[in-house]
Scaffold this active site. Structure first.
Site, PDB file in Angstrom:
ATOM      1  N   SER A 152     -31.353  41.563   0.107  1.00  0.00           N
ATOM      2  CA  SER A 152     -30.767  43.066   0.481  1.00  0.00           C
ATOM      3  C   SER A 152     -29.481  43.270  -0.128  1.00  0.00           C
ATOM      4  O   SER A 152     -28.633  41.999   0.348  1.00  0.00           O
ATOM      5  CB  SER A 152     -31.501  43.630   1.340  1.00  0.00           C
ATOM      6  N   TYR A 194     -32.921  43.972  10.960  1.00  0.00           N
ATOM      7  CA  TYR A 194     -33.317  43.856   9.379  1.00  0.00           C
ATOM      8  C   TYR A 194     -32.349  43.338   8.281  1.00  0.00           C
ATOM      9  O   TYR A 194     -32.381  41.798   7.677  1.00  0.00           O
ATOM     10  CB  TYR A 194     -33.746  45.347   8.813  1.00  0.00           C
TER      11      TYR A 194
END
Length: 255
Positions: free
Chosen positions: A140, A153
């Site tokens: 990401s 995350y």
């Protein structure tokens, strides 16, 4: 030339599903995996309508035996694996570091990190036997920078990039390339969950240089490129698809 054999984890929604369709349209043999058989069989039927041979294997990437079974079933059905897209992931549970729990850590890291490790472990085993292949992992933009109250995350997605670099070094001698796609904000169910409302999504879009979130299909095209011979000399790299986000936040947006 034989059709490439592609294995995709987390294939039933969003980017994974878009990647399966992108490969199916190009005539690949596609093995799709996830935790929901009904959605998996529906996707297999859709791929069949596109003219692709497809197989669904139920697998949870957090468990070694299930990942092994996924890889072994792919080889049993199609003879080899040419491309693996390790897309299974979760956004985990947001919150400040002082409120993190062991359970929340395990939920996030077991899928995003352990799942990537187990997938590469078994994909390497098969690809070594068949002369190489291409592995694409998912990180990401937040695998390359921070975000308040998203430590788990962010940490897990940083880990995927580090794992990919090591795997690329270990795989190079065997003809195995390993790269990462790092999407920014992308129009998926995860994006809708994280943003929560159209108002928040509009605010996010307003500060993105391209003024919009990406689409799963745009990420799927990047995956296809990294799995193809057009990227034959690319390994250990991170391909970021973020509409300019990582170039820097626009403090003075252009009109």
């Amino acid at each position: 030339m034989a059709a490439p054999v592609v294995v995709i984890t987390g294939a039933l929604t969003g980017i994974g599903r878009a990647a399966a369709v992108a490969y199916g349209r190009r005539g690949a043999d596609v093995v799709v995996s996830g935790r929901h058989p009904d959605a998996g069989e529906e996707l297999v039927r859709e791929l069949g309508d596109l003219g692709a041979r497809a197989l669904f294997v139920r697998a949870d990437v957090r468990f070694d035996d299930q990942v092994r079974d996924l890889v072994d079933q792919a080889v049993e059905r199609f003879g080899r694996i040419d491309v693996a897209f390790n897309n299974a992931g979760t956004e985990g549970r947001p919150g400040p570091i002082t409120e993190l729990t062991e359970e929340a850590y395990e939920d996030t890291f077991d899928t995003n990190v352990k799942g990537t490790v187990l997938s590469m472990k078994h994909e390497f085993r098969v690809m070594k036997e068949h002369g190489g292949g291409s592995i694409i992992n998912v990180s990401s933009t937040y695998g390359q920078m921070g975000l308040p109250e998203a430590a788990l995350y962010v940490g897990s997605k940083h880990a995927v990039i580090g794992l990919t670099r090591v795997a690329a070094l270990e795989g190079a001698a065997f003809g195995i390339r390993v790269n990462v796609v790092a999407p920014g904000y992308t129009q998926t169910a995860m994006y809708e969950r994280v943003t929560g409302s159209d108002q928040v999504r509009s605010a996010v879009n307003s500060v993105l240089p391209m003024r919009r979130a990406g689409t799963p299909e745009e990420v799927a095209e990047a995956v296809f490129f990294l799995g193809s011979e057009q990227s034959a000399y690319i390994t250990g790299q991170t391909l970021t698809l973020d509409g300019g986000l990582m170039a820097g936040w626009p403090l003075f947006p252009s009109s």
